[in-house]
Design an enzyme around this catalytic site. Structure first.
Site, PDB file in Angstrom:
ATOM      1  N   ASP A  98      35.083  26.859  48.583  1.00 59.21           N
ATOM      2  CA  ASP A  98      35.127  25.844  47.512  1.00 59.21           C
ATOM      3  C   ASP A  98      34.977  26.401  46.100  1.00 59.21           C
ATOM      4  OD1 ASP A  98      31.829  24.728  48.670  1.00 59.21           O
ATOM      5  OD2 ASP A  98      32.318  26.347  47.263  1.00 59.21           O
ATOM      6  N   HIS A 113      35.875  34.094  54.060  1.00 59.63           N
ATOM      7  CA  HIS A 113      36.910  33.246  54.670  1.00 59.63           C
ATOM      8  C   HIS A 113      37.965  32.810  53.657  1.00 59.63           C
ATOM      9  CE1 HIS A 113      34.094  32.138  58.225  1.00 59.63           C
ATOM     10  NE2 HIS A 113      34.690  33.300  58.393  1.00 59.63           N
ATOM     11  N   CYS A 124      56.226  37.688  51.499  1.00 60.58           N
ATOM     12  CA  CYS A 124      56.217  38.909  50.666  1.00 60.58           C
ATOM     13  C   CYS A 124      54.810  39.379  50.329  1.00 60.58           C
ATOM     14  CB  CYS A 124      57.019  38.655  49.375  1.00 60.58           C
ATOM     15  SG  CYS A 124      56.193  37.539  48.237  1.00 60.58           S
ATOM     16  N   CYS A 142      56.395  30.158  47.078  1.00 63.38           N
ATOM     17  CA  CYS A 142      56.073  31.447  46.476  1.00 63.38           C
ATOM     18  C   CYS A 142      56.899  31.635  45.208  1.00 63.38           C
ATOM     19  CB  CYS A 142      56.393  32.568  47.481  1.00 63.38           C
ATOM     20  SG  CYS A 142      56.303  34.222  46.770  1.00 63.38           S
ATOM     21  N   THR A 183      24.196  27.225  57.185  1.00 60.73           N
ATOM     22  CA  THR A 183      25.290  27.457  58.134  1.00 60.73           C
ATOM     23  C   THR A 183      24.803  27.221  59.549  1.00 60.73           C
ATOM     24  OG1 THR A 183      26.977  29.010  58.926  1.00 60.73           O
ATOM     25  CG2 THR A 183      24.856  29.964  58.296  1.00 60.73           C
ATOM     26  N   SER A 184      25.724  26.656  60.356  1.00 56.01           N
ATOM     27  CA  SER A 184      25.355  26.342  61.755  1.00 56.01           C
ATOM     28  C   SER A 184      25.344  27.621  62.585  1.00 56.01           C
ATOM     29  CB  SER A 184      26.366  25.356  62.340  1.00 56.01           C
ATOM     30  OG  SER A 184      27.688  25.876  62.180  1.00 56.01           O
TER      31      SER A 184
HETATM   32  C1  BV8 Z   1      38.492  35.669  64.686  1.00 52.25           C
HETATM   33  C2  BV8 Z   1      38.000  28.771  56.366  1.00 52.25           C
HETATM   34  C3  BV8 Z   1      39.680  37.240  65.972  1.00 52.25           C
HETATM   35  C4  BV8 Z   1      39.085  27.766  56.520  1.00 52.25           C
HETATM   36  C5  BV8 Z   1      36.786  28.865  58.504  1.00 52.25           C
HETATM   37  C6  BV8 Z   1      39.107  30.666  70.610  1.00 52.25           C
HETATM   38  C7  BV8 Z   1      40.303  30.818  69.947  1.00 52.25           C
HETATM   39  C8  BV8 Z   1      40.388  31.499  68.727  1.00 52.25           C
HETATM   40  C9  BV8 Z   1      39.246  32.038  68.168  1.00 52.25           C
HETATM   41  C10 BV8 Z   1      38.054  31.850  68.828  1.00 52.25           C
HETATM   42  C11 BV8 Z   1      37.957  31.182  70.034  1.00 52.25           C
HETATM   43  N1  BV8 Z   1      36.653  31.175  70.416  1.00 52.25           N
HETATM   44  C12 BV8 Z   1      35.907  31.814  69.489  1.00 52.25           C
HETATM   45  C13 BV8 Z   1      36.749  32.233  68.555  1.00 52.25           C
HETATM   46  C14 BV8 Z   1      36.376  32.954  67.358  1.00 52.25           C
HETATM   47  C15 BV8 Z   1      36.316  31.936  66.216  1.00 52.25           C
HETATM   48  C16 BV8 Z   1      34.989  31.202  66.349  1.00 52.25           C
HETATM   49  O1  BV8 Z   1      33.945  31.755  66.081  1.00 52.25           O
HETATM   50  N2  BV8 Z   1      35.070  29.929  66.803  1.00 52.25           N
HETATM   51  C17 BV8 Z   1      33.871  29.138  66.980  1.00 52.25           C
HETATM   52  C18 BV8 Z   1      34.180  27.674  66.613  1.00 52.25           C
HETATM   53  C19 BV8 Z   1      33.420  29.262  68.423  1.00 52.25           C
HETATM   54  N3  BV8 Z   1      36.390  32.720  65.002  1.00 52.25           N
HETATM   55  C20 BV8 Z   1      37.594  32.956  64.481  1.00 52.25           C
HETATM   56  O2  BV8 Z   1      38.649  32.483  64.871  1.00 52.25           O
HETATM   57  C21 BV8 Z   1      37.552  33.938  63.319  1.00 52.25           C
HETATM   58  N4  BV8 Z   1      38.530  34.941  63.571  1.00 52.25           N
HETATM   59  O3  BV8 Z   1      37.648  35.597  65.531  1.00 52.25           O
HETATM   60  O4  BV8 Z   1      39.578  36.487  64.768  1.00 52.25           O
HETATM   61  C22 BV8 Z   1      40.773  38.180  65.718  1.00 52.25           C
HETATM   62  C23 BV8 Z   1      40.468  39.535  65.568  1.00 52.25           C
HETATM   63  C24 BV8 Z   1      41.502  40.414  65.390  1.00 52.25           C
HETATM   64  C25 BV8 Z   1      42.826  39.962  65.312  1.00 52.25           C
HETATM   65  C26 BV8 Z   1      43.113  38.584  65.420  1.00 52.25           C
HETATM   66  C27 BV8 Z   1      42.086  37.681  65.631  1.00 52.25           C
HETATM   67  C28 BV8 Z   1      37.921  33.238  62.024  1.00 52.25           C
HETATM   68  C29 BV8 Z   1      36.910  32.163  61.720  1.00 52.25           C
HETATM   69  C30 BV8 Z   1      37.126  31.632  60.303  1.00 52.25           C
HETATM   70  C31 BV8 Z   1      37.642  30.213  60.370  1.00 52.25           C
HETATM   71  N5  BV8 Z   1      37.690  29.659  59.001  1.00 52.25           N
HETATM   72  N6  BV8 Z   1      36.870  28.417  57.237  1.00 52.25           N
HETATM   73  C32 BV8 Z   1      38.690  26.427  55.922  1.00 52.25           C
HETATM   74  O5  BV8 Z   1      37.551  26.272  55.429  1.00 52.25           O
HETATM   75  O6  BV8 Z   1      39.541  25.541  55.934  1.00 52.25           O
HETATM   76  S1  BV8 Z   1      35.490  28.396  59.488  1.00 52.25           S
HETATM   77  C33 BV8 Z   1      34.467  27.265  58.709  1.00 52.25           C
HETATM   78  O7  BV8 Z   1      33.534  26.792  59.676  1.00 52.25           O
HETATM   79  C34 BV8 Z   1      33.577  27.857  57.664  1.00 52.25           C
HETATM   80  O8  BV8 Z   1      34.206  28.848  56.906  1.00 52.25           O
HETATM   81  C35 BV8 Z   1      32.415  28.415  58.431  1.00 52.25           C
HETATM   82  O9  BV8 Z   1      32.594  29.771  58.754  1.00 52.25           O
HETATM   83  C36 BV8 Z   1      32.491  27.705  59.733  1.00 52.25           C
HETATM   84  C37 BV8 Z   1      31.157  27.099  60.090  1.00 52.25           C
HETATM   85  O10 BV8 Z   1      30.875  26.198  59.163  1.00 52.25           O
HETATM   86  P1  BV8 Z   1      29.446  26.123  58.437  1.00 52.25           P
HETATM   87  O11 BV8 Z   1      29.645  26.647  57.074  1.00 52.25           O
HETATM   88  O12 BV8 Z   1      28.345  26.732  59.234  1.00 52.25           O
HETATM   89  O13 BV8 Z   1      29.339  24.564  58.401  1.00 52.25           O
HETATM   90  P2  BV8 Z   1      28.835  23.598  59.561  1.00 52.25           P
HETATM   91  O14 BV8 Z   1      29.250  22.218  59.204  1.00 52.25           O
HETATM   92  O15 BV8 Z   1      29.202  24.151  60.893  1.00 52.25           O
HETATM   93  O16 BV8 Z   1      27.264  23.703  59.409  1.00 52.25           O
HETATM   94  C38 BV8 Z   1      26.667  23.270  58.191  1.00 52.25           C
HETATM   95  C39 BV8 Z   1      25.209  23.648  58.307  1.00 52.25           C
HETATM   96  O17 BV8 Z   1      24.575  23.303  57.094  1.00 52.25           O
HETATM   97  C40 BV8 Z   1      24.493  22.894  59.415  1.00 52.25           C
HETATM   98  O18 BV8 Z   1      23.653  23.806  60.117  1.00 52.25           O
HETATM   99  C41 BV8 Z   1      23.655  21.850  58.656  1.00 52.25           C
HETATM  100  O19 BV8 Z   1      22.420  21.590  59.303  1.00 52.25           O
HETATM  101  C42 BV8 Z   1      23.401  22.569  57.358  1.00 52.25           C
HETATM  102  N7  BV8 Z   1      23.202  21.682  56.216  1.00 52.25           N
HETATM  103  C43 BV8 Z   1      23.861  20.523  55.927  1.00 52.25           C
HETATM  104  N8  BV8 Z   1      23.389  20.031  54.746  1.00 52.25           N
HETATM  105  C44 BV8 Z   1      22.456  20.913  54.287  1.00 52.25           C
HETATM  106  C45 BV8 Z   1      22.336  21.960  55.222  1.00 52.25           C
HETATM  107  N9  BV8 Z   1      21.488  22.991  55.058  1.00 52.25           N
HETATM  108  C46 BV8 Z   1      20.709  22.978  53.945  1.00 52.25           C
HETATM  109  N10 BV8 Z   1      20.779  22.014  53.000  1.00 52.25           N
HETATM  110  C47 BV8 Z   1      21.622  20.974  53.143  1.00 52.25           C
HETATM  111  N11 BV8 Z   1      21.657  20.018  52.188  1.00 52.25           N
HETATM  112 ZN    ZN Z   2      56.898  35.452  48.590  1.00 55.83          ZN
END
Ligand code: BV8
Ligand code: ZN
Length: 244
Positions: A98, A113, A124, A142, A183-184
């Site tokens: 963000d 990310h 390209c 692009c 983060t979760s």
């Molecule tokens: C990879 C950008 C390998 C985009 C994001 C099956 C198929 C494919 C992949 C996988 C699979 N199984 C597992 C995987 C790996 C996968 C993964 O981990 N999946 C999980 C769901 C099991 N990971 C990937 O795919 C990664 N790549 O593994 O590649 C590879 C290697 C080599 C070659 C090829 C491939 C890529 C992951 C990145 C995905 N992109 N975001 C976009 O934003 O649109 S993920 C997105 O969700 C975020 O970036 C973040 O990383 C993720 C988790 O979100 P959080 O930030 O933790 O948010 P969440 O809502 O979950 O939690 C919020 C927390 O805040 C809570 O705990 C809450 O209590 C707390 N909170 C709320 N309010 C407050 C607070 N705390 C304090 N104060 C408050 N007020």
């Molecule tokens: Zn291009």
């Protein structure tokens, strides 16, 4: 900041997630009203979704840009920027796309990310900043080769930028204090960074509203909204409070 009054060991490394932006009005991924509930982000934030319907995926990101543009950094972002200003060795790794950390003044920032405010061309490789809200046309093209552009973010199933990941792992492995904020801890490889730091001897401090898979491994847990908990921790850490 005179060293003797500080009660944390540098280098200080921070990992943030969408919870740090929640109090700015940016929806998190999980939880009620979260992106995954209402928009099933994990169905949209994938290369397959983009291949099959780039316009739908772009509408999702255009909606998030519209929403984020109306949000302001909150006190949690501000405290993290202040910690950076008062530290010699500071690295912040954010999973958030963000841009609110930069707007709060953070500089030593790794957007592991990607960014909502950058586009790239899958053909390209051109990368550029783009702040247009709304876009003149969806999907955007692009400027170099006119191919359909994509958001410069890491989707599920996509590898992270190897240099950013390596820099983040190195920083985590050298951390004296590791703060994990809002983060979760479910998405890898980012979620592995706090444990890598802990195994390498860092003092691990979690700031979250609820328990996560990291809580049991944390040396300290500051439960509650990130803005108030980070403020409380920083006040204690810089007033010679209890040593960590
Ligand atoms: C990879 C950008 C390998 C985009 C994001 C099956 C198929 C494919 C992949 C996988 C699979 N199984 C597992 C995987 C790996 C996968 C993964 O981990 N999946 C999980 C769901 C099991 N990971 C990937 O795919 C990664 N790549 O593994 O590649 C590879 C290697 C080599 C070659 C090829 C491939 C890529 C992951 C990145 C995905 N992109 N975001 C976009 O934003 O649109 S993920 C997105 O969700 C975020 O970036 C973040 O990383 C993720 C988790 O979100 P959080 O930030 O933790 O948010 P969440 O809502 O979950 O939690 C919020 C927390 O805040 C809570 O705990 C809450 O209590 C707390 N909170 C709320 N309010 C407050 C607070 N705390 C304090 N104060 C408050 N007020
Ligand atoms: Zn291009």
């Amino acid at each position: 900041m005179p060293d003797e009054r500080r009660t944390f060991v540098e280098p200080i490394v921070v990992l943030t997630g969408s919870g740090v932006s929640a109090e700015s009005g940016v929806p998190t991924f999980r939880g009620e009203g979260g992106l995954w509930e209402s928009y099933r982000a994990h169905d949209l934030a994938t290369p397959a979704a983009f291949r099959s319907d780039p316009e739908l995926v772009w509408r999702f990101y255009a909606w998030r840009r519209q929403l984020v543009r109306g949000c302001k950094p909150n006190r949690g972002h501000a405290v993290l920027a202040e910690i950076e200003r008062h530290s010699q060795q500071f690295t912040m790794i954010t999973q958030n796309i963000d841009g609110l950390h930069q707007r709060a003044g953070s500089q030593q920032l790794i957007e592991i990310h990607g960014s909502l405010w950058r586009l790239r061309c899958p053909q390209c490789g051109q990368r550029w900043r783009d702040l247009a809200v709304p876009f003149e046309q969806l999907p955007p093209h692009c400027p170099e080769c006119d191919s359909i552009a994509r958001p410069d973010v890491v989707w599920f199933g996509e590898a992270l930028d190897p240099k950013l990941l390596e820099t983040s792992m190195e920083a985590a492995g050298r951390a004296g204090t590791f703060l994990v904020v809002g983060t979760s801890g479910l998405v890898h490889p980012a979620a592995g960074l706090p444990l890598l730091a802990k195994r390498a001897g860092a003092h691990l401090i979690e700031f979250n509203l609820e328990e996560t898979p990291l809580t049991a491994r944390a040396d300290e847990v500051w439960q509650g909204p990130a803005s108030s908990q980070l403020t409380a921790w920083w006040t204690e850490a810089t007033s010679g409070g209890k040593p960590t």
